[in-house]
Design a protein around this motif. Structure first.
Motif, PDB file in Angstrom:
ATOM      1  N   THR A 157       0.829  -1.205   0.000  1.00 33.47           N
ATOM      2  CA  THR A 157       0.000   0.000   0.000  1.00 33.47           C
ATOM      3  C   THR A 157       0.863   1.254   0.000  1.00 33.47           C
ATOM      4  OG1 THR A 157      -1.676  -1.199   1.262  1.00 33.47           O
ATOM      5  CG2 THR A 157      -1.849   1.197   1.222  1.00 33.47           C
ATOM      6  N   PHE A 158       1.874   1.280   0.847  1.00 30.80           N
ATOM      7  CA  PHE A 158       2.726   2.460   0.971  1.00 30.80           C
ATOM      8  C   PHE A 158       3.466   2.754  -0.325  1.00 30.80           C
ATOM      9  CE2 PHE A 158       6.866   4.344   2.308  1.00 30.80           C
ATOM     10  CZ  PHE A 158       6.368   5.548   2.793  1.00 30.80           C
ATOM     11  N   ASP A 159       3.903   1.702  -1.011  1.00 30.83           N
ATOM     12  CA  ASP A 159       4.652   1.885  -2.239  1.00 30.83           C
ATOM     13  C   ASP A 159       3.801   2.532  -3.325  1.00 30.83           C
ATOM     14  OD1 ASP A 159       7.062   1.758  -3.437  1.00 30.83           O
ATOM     15  OD2 ASP A 159       6.953  -0.343  -4.006  1.00 30.83           O
ATOM     16  N   GLY A 160       2.499   2.300  -3.277  1.00 36.66           N
ATOM     17  CA  GLY A 160       1.618   2.990  -4.202  1.00 36.66           C
ATOM     18  C   GLY A 160       1.225   4.374  -3.716  1.00 36.66           C
ATOM     19  N   LEU A 161       1.091   4.510  -2.399  1.00 33.30           N
ATOM     20  CA  LEU A 161       0.676   5.785  -1.812  1.00 33.30           C
ATOM     21  C   LEU A 161       1.658   6.898  -2.111  1.00 33.30           C
ATOM     22  CD1 LEU A 161      -1.272   7.336   0.095  1.00 33.30           C
ATOM     23  CD2 LEU A 161       0.152   6.530   2.001  1.00 33.30           C
ATOM     24  N   VAL A 162       2.966   6.599  -2.113  1.00 33.39           N
ATOM     25  CA  VAL A 162       3.966   7.648  -2.277  1.00 33.39           C
ATOM     26  C   VAL A 162       3.966   8.250  -3.674  1.00 33.39           C
ATOM     27  CG1 VAL A 162       5.471   6.695  -0.509  1.00 33.39           C
ATOM     28  CG2 VAL A 162       5.776   5.990  -2.888  1.00 33.39           C
ATOM     29  N   SER A 163       3.235   7.659  -4.605  1.00 32.21           N
ATOM     30  CA  SER A 163       3.170   8.209  -5.964  1.00 32.21           C
ATOM     31  C   SER A 163       1.832   8.871  -6.253  1.00 32.21           C
ATOM     32  CB  SER A 163       3.434   7.098  -6.996  1.00 32.21           C
ATOM     33  OG  SER A 163       4.763   6.639  -6.897  1.00 32.21           O
ATOM     34  N   THR A 164       1.127   9.295  -5.202  1.00 33.94           N
ATOM     35  CA  THR A 164      -0.141   9.990  -5.381  1.00 33.94           C
ATOM     36  C   THR A 164       0.035  11.481  -5.086  1.00 33.94           C
ATOM     37  OG1 THR A 164      -0.822   9.647  -3.073  1.00 33.94           O
ATOM     38  CG2 THR A 164      -1.411   7.930  -4.661  1.00 33.94           C
ATOM     39  N   PRO A 165      -0.767  12.350  -5.694  1.00 36.98           N
ATOM     40  CA  PRO A 165      -0.679  13.784  -5.393  1.00 36.98           C
ATOM     41  C   PRO A 165      -0.924  14.098  -3.924  1.00 36.98           C
ATOM     42  CG  PRO A 165      -1.962  13.396  -7.401  1.00 36.98           C
ATOM     43  CD  PRO A 165      -1.738  12.056  -6.773  1.00 36.98           C
ATOM     44  N   THR A 166      -1.816  13.347  -3.283  1.00 34.88           N
ATOM     45  CA  THR A 166      -2.120  13.596  -1.875  1.00 34.88           C
ATOM     46  C   THR A 166      -0.888  13.401  -1.003  1.00 34.88           C
ATOM     47  OG1 THR A 166      -4.401  12.882  -2.213  1.00 34.88           O
ATOM     48  CG2 THR A 166      -3.586  12.912   0.053  1.00 34.88           C
ATOM     49  N   TRP A 167      -0.101  12.370  -1.314  1.00 33.08           N
ATOM     50  CA  TRP A 167       1.118  12.133  -0.537  1.00 33.08           C
ATOM     51  C   TRP A 167       2.065  13.317  -0.651  1.00 33.08           C
ATOM     52  CZ3 TRP A 167       3.329   9.438   3.162  1.00 33.08           C
ATOM     53  CH2 TRP A 167       4.715   9.447   3.249  1.00 33.08           C
ATOM     54  N   ASN A 168       2.258  13.824  -1.845  1.00 25.53           N
ATOM     55  CA  ASN A 168       3.138  14.976  -2.022  1.00 25.53           C
ATOM     56  C   ASN A 168       2.647  16.188  -1.237  1.00 25.53           C
ATOM     57  OD1 ASN A 168       4.885  13.569  -3.629  1.00 25.53           O
ATOM     58  ND2 ASN A 168       4.168  14.424  -5.557  1.00 25.53           N
ATOM     59  N   ASP A 169       1.328  16.365  -1.187  1.00 26.70           N
ATOM     60  CA  ASP A 169       0.766  17.483  -0.429  1.00 26.70           C
ATOM     61  C   ASP A 169       1.059  17.343   1.064  1.00 26.70           C
ATOM     62  OD1 ASP A 169      -0.247  18.527  -2.776  1.00 26.70           O
ATOM     63  OD2 ASP A 169      -2.254  17.667  -2.498  1.00 26.70           O
ATOM     64  N   VAL A 170       1.120  16.107   1.549  1.00 26.18           N
ATOM     65  CA  VAL A 170       1.392  15.878   2.964  1.00 26.18           C
ATOM     66  C   VAL A 170       2.877  16.073   3.275  1.00 26.18           C
ATOM     67  CG1 VAL A 170       1.431  14.125   4.784  1.00 26.18           C
ATOM     68  CG2 VAL A 170      -0.572  14.326   3.289  1.00 26.18           C
ATOM     69  N   VAL A 171       3.757  15.595   2.387  1.00 24.28           N
ATOM     70  CA  VAL A 171       5.192  15.617   2.641  1.00 24.28           C
ATOM     71  C   VAL A 171       5.799  16.987   2.416  1.00 24.28           C
ATOM     72  CG1 VAL A 171       7.417  14.699   1.848  1.00 24.28           C
ATOM     73  CG2 VAL A 171       5.452  13.172   2.134  1.00 24.28           C
ATOM     74  N   ARG A 172       5.305  17.727   1.434  1.00 27.58           N
ATOM     75  CA  ARG A 172       5.929  18.982   1.020  1.00 27.58           C
ATOM     76  C   ARG A 172       6.132  19.971   2.174  1.00 27.58           C
ATOM     77  NH1 ARG A 172       2.901  19.724  -2.843  1.00 27.58           N
ATOM     78  NH2 ARG A 172       4.210  18.799  -4.479  1.00 27.58           N
ATOM     79  N   PRO A 173       5.146  20.201   3.068  1.00 22.10           N
ATOM     80  CA  PRO A 173       5.380  21.165   4.157  1.00 22.10           C
ATOM     81  C   PRO A 173       6.539  20.778   5.066  1.00 22.10           C
ATOM     82  CG  PRO A 173       3.039  20.695   3.917  1.00 22.10           C
ATOM     83  CD  PRO A 173       3.763  19.707   3.062  1.00 22.10           C
TER      84      PRO A 173
END
Length: 460
Positions: free
Chosen positions: A279-295
């Motif tokens: 699940t995590f390996d797919g999650l990291v390639s979603t726009p939502t993940w980037n929105d969470v990590v970027r800050p």
């Protein structure tokens, strides 16, 4: 691990390679570099709320349907059905020897090409490891049978070393669980899926650690510590081809799962970790993940640390949710069976979900990159432009269907386990209520990830 699958193409395993002859009739081919294929996924063009509601509804409906089947003997007869396969001892020995030689030659070839081939993501070693082995071969372990004990090159090489056969400390499956989480974290934060030289370094490091462990502890290292061997062994429980005392037999896929019981909670944790890392390996390639990590990254927090915390936190949430479901199952079933025993018995029902999500994740990946893999294998020291099959829009629906089918299989396995563990008819059904809630929630989560457009993970 699935970052490669979104980074290099889309999703599908070797088990459906029979479709390759028809794919060119359905879609054209395009020449591109690896990086340009990162967004070649096939998100579902319907609203997500409808996809998730439909998938979750099907899983919940399947529970209601299977609840009507309360004949314990009938359930057992379905899962125990098998067909013996003719086999000869000499033929089996020859096939095993051939597999051992093939595995060692494959390992040497990967290292040679990774070190001396083109320093590009199109390096044959990169494609063989991620497209041919982790995507295609892994799928064969749950779709056909687990051949890894014979093919494993590290086991073959370890047999050539003088074994000390020390007693392995009783740490359960926790070292393997940590190894699996560590491997997926390394895959996400490093260029191991695109830099052949770095890939070679990782393979050499893994080889050294594995051979040292096997030399010290013998077969126990592969049985209890090595995460890759444990992954393939658990996936092999799902396969229709099973080894028996008489040789090989054809079983109903997943038919052996109701009779499997994990030894302790550490083995339960490994099954949950297998579910989480996919699940995590797919999650990291979603726009939502980037929105969470970027800050976090923008204020100076190292991205590898963010990914490590997320890896461990997500695993904790998955494991905590499963243990909570087991605790509530004890209440809803009104049983004296301990929550720990319920955890161990129901954990194999999670394996169809992990396998189904792996299959959905790599579906278009193998189909899309099969021309590149074929070209790389036939000319491993060349660096041609990556040719990939452009998949049609409807292909994304196959991935969503696979996720739902996997969850339906998990519901059936949990139903069979419940009737084997609890007496009567009402108690087994009540015991499944918390697990069905977890499965419905996971169905919606998995389908959401599969249906998301590709977003290149924030650089680490």
């Amino acid at each position: 691990m699935t970052r490669r699958c979104r980074r290099l193409a889309a999703r599908l395993p070797r088990s459906v390679a029979v479709l390759l002859g028809a794919v060119p009739l359905l879609a054209g081919t395009a020449a591109a570099h690896v990086g340009a294929l990162g967004g070649a996924g096939t998100p579902q063009p319907v609203p997500f709320w409808l996809v998730a509601l439909t998938g979750g509804g099907l899983v919940g409906g399947s529970f209601l349907f299977t609840s009507l089947m309360t004949d314990h003997e009938a359930i057992q007869s379905v899962n125990a059905s098998r067909l013996g396969l003719p086999s000869a001892a000499a033929l089996r020995r020859g096939a095993r020897t051939g597999a051992r030689v093939l595995g060692v030659l494959g390992l040497l070839a990967v290292l040679t090409v990774a070190l001396f081939g083109p320093a590009a993501p199109t390096n044959a070693a990169v494609l063989v490891v991620w497209v041919g082995w982790w995507a295609g071969y892994t799928a064969s372990t749950y779709l056909v049978g687990d051949s890894w004990p014979a093919l494993n090159p590290w086991r073959t090489l370890a047999d050539l070393l003088p074994a000390r056969d020390r007693d392995l400390p009783d740490l359960g499956a926790w070292p393997a669980t940590a190894g699996l989480l560590g491997l997926v974290w390394l895959e996400v934060v490093s260029p191991v899926a695109s830099d052949p030289r770095f890939l070679a370094a990782v393979v050499v490091g893994y080889t050294g650690a594995t051979l040292a462990g096997a030399a010290a502890y013998g077969e126990a290292w592969f049985d209890r510590i090595d995460p890759v061997s444990r992954v393939f062994r658990l996936y092999g429980w799902l396969a229709p081809v099973q080894r028996t005392g008489d040789g090989l037999a054809l079983r109903l896929p997943g038919g052996t799962l109701p009779s499997r019981e994990l030894a302790d909670r550490s083995e339960v944790a490994f099954v949950v970790a297998l579910l989480w890392v996919t699940t995590f390996d797919g999650l990291v390639s979603t726009p939502t993940w980037n929105d969470v990590v970027r800050p976090f990254v923008s204020v100076g927090v190292p991205a590898p640390l963010v990914y490590l915390v997320a890896t461990l936190a997500g695993f904790g949430v998955f494991l905590g949710g499963y243990r909570l479901a087991a605790s509530y199952a004890r209440r809803t079933a009104a049983t004296y069976v301990s929550a720990v025993a319920i955890e161990r018995r129901f954990a194999p029902a999670l394996l169809p979900i992990a396998a189904g999500y792996h299959l959905a994740h790599y579906l278009g990946y193998v189909v899309g990159l099969s021309p590149a893999l074929a070209a790389a294998v036939t000319n491993p020291f060349a660096s041609p432009a990556l040719r990939a099959v452009v998949l049609p829009d409807w292909f994304g629906g196959i991935a969503l269907a696979l996720v739902v089918l996997a969850h339906l299989a998990a519901v059936w396995v949990a139903h069979a386990i419940a009737f084997d563990l609890f007496p009567g008819r009402l108690q087994p059904i009540r015991s499944q209520y918390p697990f069905v809630v977890v499965m419905v929630a996971y169905t919606a989560t998995s389908m959401w990830i599969v249906s998301q457009p590709f977003a290149r993970p924030i650089a680490v």
